[in-house]
Write a protein that holds these residues in place. Structure first.
Motif, PDB file in Angstrom:
ATOM      1  N   ILE A   1      19.658  29.175  34.566  1.00  0.00           N
ATOM      2  CA  ILE A   1      21.105  28.989  34.673  1.00  0.00           C
ATOM      3  C   ILE A   1      21.402  27.985  35.788  1.00  0.00           C
ATOM      4  O   ILE A   1      20.552  27.683  36.626  1.00  0.00           O
ATOM      5  CB  ILE A   1      21.829  30.331  34.913  1.00  0.00           C
ATOM      6  N   ALA A   2      22.627  27.468  35.766  1.00  0.00           N
ATOM      7  CA  ALA A   2      23.018  26.405  36.694  1.00  0.00           C
ATOM      8  C   ALA A   2      22.846  26.830  38.155  1.00  0.00           C
ATOM      9  O   ALA A   2      22.380  26.044  38.978  1.00  0.00           O
ATOM     10  CB  ALA A   2      24.458  25.985  36.419  1.00  0.00           C
ATOM     11  N   LYS A   3      23.195  28.067  38.480  1.00  0.00           N
ATOM     12  CA  LYS A   3      23.077  28.535  39.864  1.00  0.00           C
ATOM     13  C   LYS A   3      21.615  28.534  40.317  1.00  0.00           C
ATOM     14  O   LYS A   3      21.305  28.134  41.437  1.00  0.00           O
ATOM     15  CB  LYS A   3      23.677  29.931  40.000  1.00  0.00           C
ATOM     16  N   GLU A   4      20.714  28.951  39.440  1.00  0.00           N
ATOM     17  CA  GLU A   4      19.287  28.947  39.765  1.00  0.00           C
ATOM     18  C   GLU A   4      18.784  27.522  39.993  1.00  0.00           C
ATOM     19  O   GLU A   4      17.996  27.260  40.902  1.00  0.00           O
ATOM     20  CB  GLU A   4      18.483  29.602  38.648  1.00  0.00           C
ATOM     21  N   LYS A   5      19.227  26.594  39.144  1.00  0.00           N
ATOM     22  CA  LYS A   5      18.807  25.198  39.280  1.00  0.00           C
ATOM     23  C   LYS A   5      19.327  24.614  40.583  1.00  0.00           C
ATOM     24  O   LYS A   5      18.614  23.878  41.276  1.00  0.00           O
ATOM     25  CB  LYS A   5      19.299  24.374  38.080  1.00  0.00           C
ATOM     26  N   ALA A   6      20.572  24.924  40.939  1.00  0.00           N
ATOM     27  CA  ALA A   6      21.146  24.433  42.192  1.00  0.00           C
ATOM     28  C   ALA A   6      20.314  24.928  43.375  1.00  0.00           C
ATOM     29  O   ALA A   6      19.961  24.139  44.264  1.00  0.00           O
ATOM     30  CB  ALA A   6      22.597  24.893  42.322  1.00  0.00           C
ATOM     31  N   ASN A   7      19.996  26.201  43.382  1.00  0.00           N
ATOM     32  CA  ASN A   7      19.182  26.757  44.467  1.00  0.00           C
ATOM     33  C   ASN A   7      17.783  26.151  44.494  1.00  0.00           C
ATOM     34  O   ASN A   7      17.243  25.871  45.563  1.00  0.00           O
ATOM     35  CB  ASN A   7      19.104  28.274  44.347  1.00  0.00           C
TER      36      ASN A   7
ATOM     37  N   SER B   1      21.466  15.889  49.402  1.00  0.00           N
ATOM     38  CA  SER B   1      20.404  15.218  48.640  1.00  0.00           C
ATOM     39  C   SER B   1      20.343  15.744  47.213  1.00  0.00           C
ATOM     40  O   SER B   1      20.181  14.970  46.259  1.00  0.00           O
ATOM     41  CB  SER B   1      19.056  15.418  49.334  1.00  0.00           C
ATOM     42  N   ALA B   2      20.470  17.054  47.069  1.00  0.00           N
ATOM     43  CA  ALA B   2      20.470  17.650  45.733  1.00  0.00           C
ATOM     44  C   ALA B   2      21.675  17.168  44.928  1.00  0.00           C
ATOM     45  O   ALA B   2      21.555  16.890  43.722  1.00  0.00           O
ATOM     46  CB  ALA B   2      20.459  19.171  45.831  1.00  0.00           C
ATOM     47  N   LEU B   3      22.834  17.042  45.572  1.00  0.00           N
ATOM     48  CA  LEU B   3      24.026  16.525  44.878  1.00  0.00           C
ATOM     49  C   LEU B   3      23.812  15.086  44.415  1.00  0.00           C
ATOM     50  O   LEU B   3      24.197  14.723  43.297  1.00  0.00           O
ATOM     51  CB  LEU B   3      25.249  16.606  45.794  1.00  0.00           C
ATOM     52  N   ILE B   4      23.191  14.271  45.251  1.00  0.00           N
ATOM     53  CA  ILE B   4      22.881  12.891  44.858  1.00  0.00           C
ATOM     54  C   ILE B   4      21.947  12.892  43.662  1.00  0.00           C
ATOM     55  O   ILE B   4      22.144  12.134  42.698  1.00  0.00           O
ATOM     56  CB  ILE B   4      22.268  12.111  46.040  1.00  0.00           C
ATOM     57  N   CYS B   5      20.948  13.748  43.692  1.00  0.00           N
ATOM     58  CA  CYS B   5      19.996  13.856  42.586  1.00  0.00           C
ATOM     59  C   CYS B   5      20.707  14.207  41.285  1.00  0.00           C
ATOM     60  O   CYS B   5      20.477  13.572  40.250  1.00  0.00           O
ATOM     61  CB  CYS B   5      18.953  14.918  42.937  1.00  0.00           C
ATOM     62  N   VAL B   6      21.585  15.191  41.339  1.00  0.00           N
ATOM     63  CA  VAL B   6      22.317  15.623  40.140  1.00  0.00           C
ATOM     64  C   VAL B   6      23.234  14.506  39.639  1.00  0.00           C
ATOM     65  O   VAL B   6      23.317  14.259  38.437  1.00  0.00           O
ATOM     66  CB  VAL B   6      23.099  16.923  40.421  1.00  0.00           C
ATOM     67  N   ASP B   7      23.887  13.808  40.551  1.00  0.00           N
ATOM     68  CA  ASP B   7      24.738  12.682  40.138  1.00  0.00           C
ATOM     69  C   ASP B   7      23.921  11.610  39.421  1.00  0.00           C
ATOM     70  O   ASP B   7      24.373  11.042  38.421  1.00  0.00           O
ATOM     71  CB  ASP B   7      25.451  12.070  41.351  1.00  0.00           C
ATOM     72  N   GLU B   8      22.729  11.330  39.917  1.00  0.00           N
ATOM     73  CA  GLU B   8      21.855  10.339  39.275  1.00  0.00           C
ATOM     74  C   GLU B   8      21.418  10.806  37.887  1.00  0.00           C
ATOM     75  O   GLU B   8      21.370  10.004  36.955  1.00  0.00           O
ATOM     76  CB  GLU B   8      20.635  10.059  40.160  1.00  0.00           C
ATOM     77  N   ILE B   9      21.113  12.074  37.757  1.00  0.00           N
ATOM     78  CA  ILE B   9      20.722  12.625  36.450  1.00  0.00           C
ATOM     79  C   ILE B   9      21.870  12.485  35.461  1.00  0.00           C
ATOM     80  O   ILE B   9      21.678  12.025  34.331  1.00  0.00           O
ATOM     81  CB  ILE B   9      20.283  14.095  36.590  1.00  0.00           C
ATOM     82  N   ILE B  10      23.058  12.874  35.889  1.00  0.00           N
ATOM     83  CA  ILE B  10      24.236  12.787  35.012  1.00  0.00           C
ATOM     84  C   ILE B  10      24.489  11.343  34.602  1.00  0.00           C
ATOM     85  O   ILE B  10      24.739  11.056  33.421  1.00  0.00           O
ATOM     86  CB  ILE B  10      25.471  13.410  35.691  1.00  0.00           C
TER      87      ILE B  10
END
Length: 70
Positions: free
Chosen positions: A2-8, A34-43
């Motif tokens: 789930i999204a919460k697990e992936k965020a953690n 850093s994780a937010l930057i990673c997710v933005d790049e994935i999106i």
């Protein structure tokens, strides 16, 4: 997953970088950013074929929301 697990998981991966023990809360902030930057790049990469990746984009948007809650 789930999204919460992936965020953690993403934040934990950044927190486990060698030398992170000395930085305390500031390092937690950096890991989250850093994780937010990673997710933005994935999106951004998934949007190239948005019609095919709609569900994955939705998942990573949820991950981003969970990261912002941390």
């Amino acid at each position: 997953m789930i999204a919460k697990e992936k965020a953690n998981e993403l934040v934990d991966r950044y927190l486990n970088i060698e030398g992170s023990d000395d930085c305390g809360n500031s390092y937690s902030y950096i890991a989250k950013q850093s994780a937010l930057i990673c997710v933005d790049e994935i999106i951004e990469a998934l949007r190239i074929n948005e019609w095919q990746n709609r569900l994955v984009i939705e998942f990573y948007e949820e991950v981003k929301q969970e990261l912002n809650k941390l």
